[in-house]
Design an enzyme around this catalytic site. Structure first.
Site, PDB file in Angstrom:
ATOM      1  N   HIS A  17       0.845  -1.190   0.000  1.00 23.33           N
ATOM      2  CA  HIS A  17       0.000   0.000   0.000  1.00 23.33           C
ATOM      3  C   HIS A  17       0.879   1.237   0.000  1.00 23.33           C
ATOM      4  O   HIS A  17       2.096   1.156   0.127  1.00 23.33           O
ATOM      5  CB  HIS A  17      -0.969   0.000   1.187  1.00 23.33           C
ATOM      6  CG  HIS A  17      -0.335   0.284   2.508  1.00 23.33           C
ATOM      7  ND1 HIS A  17      -0.919   1.074   3.460  1.00 23.33           N
ATOM      8  CD2 HIS A  17       0.840  -0.120   3.060  1.00 23.33           C
ATOM      9  CE1 HIS A  17      -0.152   1.138   4.538  1.00 23.33           C
ATOM     10  NE2 HIS A  17       0.920   0.423   4.319  1.00 23.33           N
ATOM     11  N   CYS A  36       6.261   6.570   4.028  1.00 19.39           N
ATOM     12  CA  CYS A  36       5.138   5.670   3.715  1.00 19.39           C
ATOM     13  C   CYS A  36       4.279   6.200   2.572  1.00 19.39           C
ATOM     14  O   CYS A  36       3.359   5.524   2.114  1.00 19.39           O
ATOM     15  CB  CYS A  36       4.284   5.439   4.957  1.00 19.39           C
ATOM     16  SG  CYS A  36       5.176   4.551   6.249  1.00 19.39           S
ATOM     17  N   HIS A  42       4.876   0.280  -0.583  1.00 23.77           N
ATOM     18  CA  HIS A  42       5.676  -0.538   0.320  1.00 23.77           C
ATOM     19  C   HIS A  42       4.751  -1.613   0.869  1.00 23.77           C
ATOM     20  O   HIS A  42       3.541  -1.554   0.668  1.00 23.77           O
ATOM     21  CB  HIS A  42       6.302   0.304   1.451  1.00 23.77           C
ATOM     22  CG  HIS A  42       5.311   0.859   2.416  1.00 23.77           C
ATOM     23  ND1 HIS A  42       4.548   1.980   2.174  1.00 23.77           N
ATOM     24  CD2 HIS A  42       4.941   0.420   3.650  1.00 23.77           C
ATOM     25  CE1 HIS A  42       3.762   2.222   3.209  1.00 23.77           C
ATOM     26  NE2 HIS A  42       3.974   1.290   4.125  1.00 23.77           N
ATOM     27  N   HIS A  44       3.688  -4.890   3.899  1.00 23.01           N
ATOM     28  CA  HIS A  44       3.707  -5.398   5.269  1.00 23.01           C
ATOM     29  C   HIS A  44       3.290  -6.859   5.269  1.00 23.01           C
ATOM     30  O   HIS A  44       2.539  -7.309   4.401  1.00 23.01           O
ATOM     31  CB  HIS A  44       2.718  -4.634   6.162  1.00 23.01           C
ATOM     32  CG  HIS A  44       3.038  -3.197   6.330  1.00 23.01           C
ATOM     33  ND1 HIS A  44       4.019  -2.741   7.181  1.00 23.01           N
ATOM     34  CD2 HIS A  44       2.502  -2.089   5.747  1.00 23.01           C
ATOM     35  CE1 HIS A  44       4.064  -1.420   7.126  1.00 23.01           C
ATOM     36  NE2 HIS A  44       3.157  -0.997   6.260  1.00 23.01           N
ATOM     37  N   ASP A  82      -4.705 -10.829   0.616  1.00 22.80           N
ATOM     38  CA  ASP A  82      -3.382 -11.459   0.604  1.00 22.80           C
ATOM     39  C   ASP A  82      -2.711 -11.312  -0.759  1.00 22.80           C
ATOM     40  O   ASP A  82      -3.304 -11.608  -1.797  1.00 22.80           O
ATOM     41  CB  ASP A  82      -3.491 -12.935   0.976  1.00 22.80           C
ATOM     42  CG  ASP A  82      -2.138 -13.568   1.259  1.00 22.80           C
ATOM     43  OD1 ASP A  82      -1.215 -12.851   1.705  1.00 22.80           O
ATOM     44  OD2 ASP A  82      -2.002 -14.789   1.036  1.00 22.80           O
ATOM     45  N   HIS A  83      -1.474 -10.834  -0.749  1.00 23.11           N
ATOM     46  CA  HIS A  83      -0.685 -10.586  -1.954  1.00 23.11           C
ATOM     47  C   HIS A  83      -1.396  -9.643  -2.912  1.00 23.11           C
ATOM     48  O   HIS A  83      -1.409  -9.842  -4.125  1.00 23.11           O
ATOM     49  CB  HIS A  83      -0.290 -11.904  -2.633  1.00 23.11           C
ATOM     50  CG  HIS A  83       0.770 -12.629  -1.870  1.00 23.11           C
ATOM     51  ND1 HIS A  83       0.470 -13.448  -0.792  1.00 23.11           N
ATOM     52  CD2 HIS A  83       2.113 -12.625  -1.984  1.00 23.11           C
ATOM     53  CE1 HIS A  83       1.604 -13.936  -0.301  1.00 23.11           C
ATOM     54  NE2 HIS A  83       2.613 -13.447  -0.993  1.00 23.11           N
ATOM     55  N   GLU A 135       0.261  -4.379  12.130  1.00 22.14           N
ATOM     56  CA  GLU A 135       0.953  -3.945  10.920  1.00 22.14           C
ATOM     57  C   GLU A 135       2.438  -4.293  11.050  1.00 22.14           C
ATOM     58  O   GLU A 135       3.085  -4.728  10.111  1.00 22.14           O
ATOM     59  CB  GLU A 135       0.772  -2.442  10.725  1.00 22.14           C
ATOM     60  CG  GLU A 135       1.457  -1.910   9.486  1.00 22.14           C
ATOM     61  CD  GLU A 135       1.331  -0.414   9.364  1.00 22.14           C
ATOM     62  OE1 GLU A 135       0.702   0.039   8.400  1.00 22.14           O
ATOM     63  OE2 GLU A 135       1.862   0.302  10.239  1.00 22.14           O
TER      64      GLU A 135
END
Length: 186
Positions: A17, A36, A42, A44, A82-83, A135
């Site tokens: 994100h 960010c 980037h 997480h 996810d991904h 996070e």
């Protein structure tokens, strides 16, 4: 009344994100979000805890079958997040910053959508109690369904929640659509 217990299932997912608010200028976003706000995103490795509260069924000894809880989390969290790139792949974040706070709200309502649409899951006394997202090991957000979503924040929030079969006070109403407006069409 049977005993009331809390059950929690933990899953992890990876997502990219960029912290960037559409309501702010590029300069304001850079000042507020710093690194960010990098335009190339980037990522997480998020850890999410879904906690349900309910009476222990005297026949089964369970609040909810954990196999069913795992399936609901798959549909509400893993499949759409996810991904994925939250900003590009999840409609909810097209109108708001993809902060962990907003991610917790998204997961709450998407979980509610799937949970309330499955008659066998909602036939027990289980109710969603808390969404907790890590996070990082130091940055953690909890959401328990409190507060109201502001219609002015985005065109879809309130309308979609109502279409999902959940009103703002978290009560079931008859579903009016078949398609899940929160998840991706895979």
């Amino acid at each position: 009344m049977p005993p009331v217990t809390y059950i929690t299932r933990i899953e992890t997912f990876s997502a990219a994100h960029r912290l960037n608010s559409p309501q702010l200028s590029p300069e304001e976003n850079q000042i507020l979000y710093g690194k960010c706000n990098h335009p190339n995103f980037h990522g997480h490795n998020y850890k999410v805890e879904i906690t349900l509260k309910g009476e222990v069924n005297p026949l089964t000894g369970m609040v909810m079958n954990l196999v069913d809880l795992k399936e609901c989390i798959k549909l509400a969290v893993m499949d759409p997040l996810d991904h994925r790139n939250l900003d590009l792949d999840v409609e909810f974040f097209k109108t708001k910053a993809s902060t962990t706070e907003n991610l917790a709200v998204f997961i709450w309502w998407n979980f509610q959508y799937h949970f309330l649409r499955n008659e066998s899951w909602r036939s027990n006394s289980a109710q969603l109690h808390k969404v907790k997202i890590y996070e990082t090991e130091n940055n953690i957000v909890e959401y328990m369904g409190e507060g109201e979503l502001d219609e002015t924040e985005g065109k879809m929030d309130i309308a979609l929640i109502k279409l999902m079969g959940v009103d703002i006070q978290n009560k079931a109403i008859p579903p009016t659509i078949k398609k899940n407006p929160w998840s991706l069409d895979l």
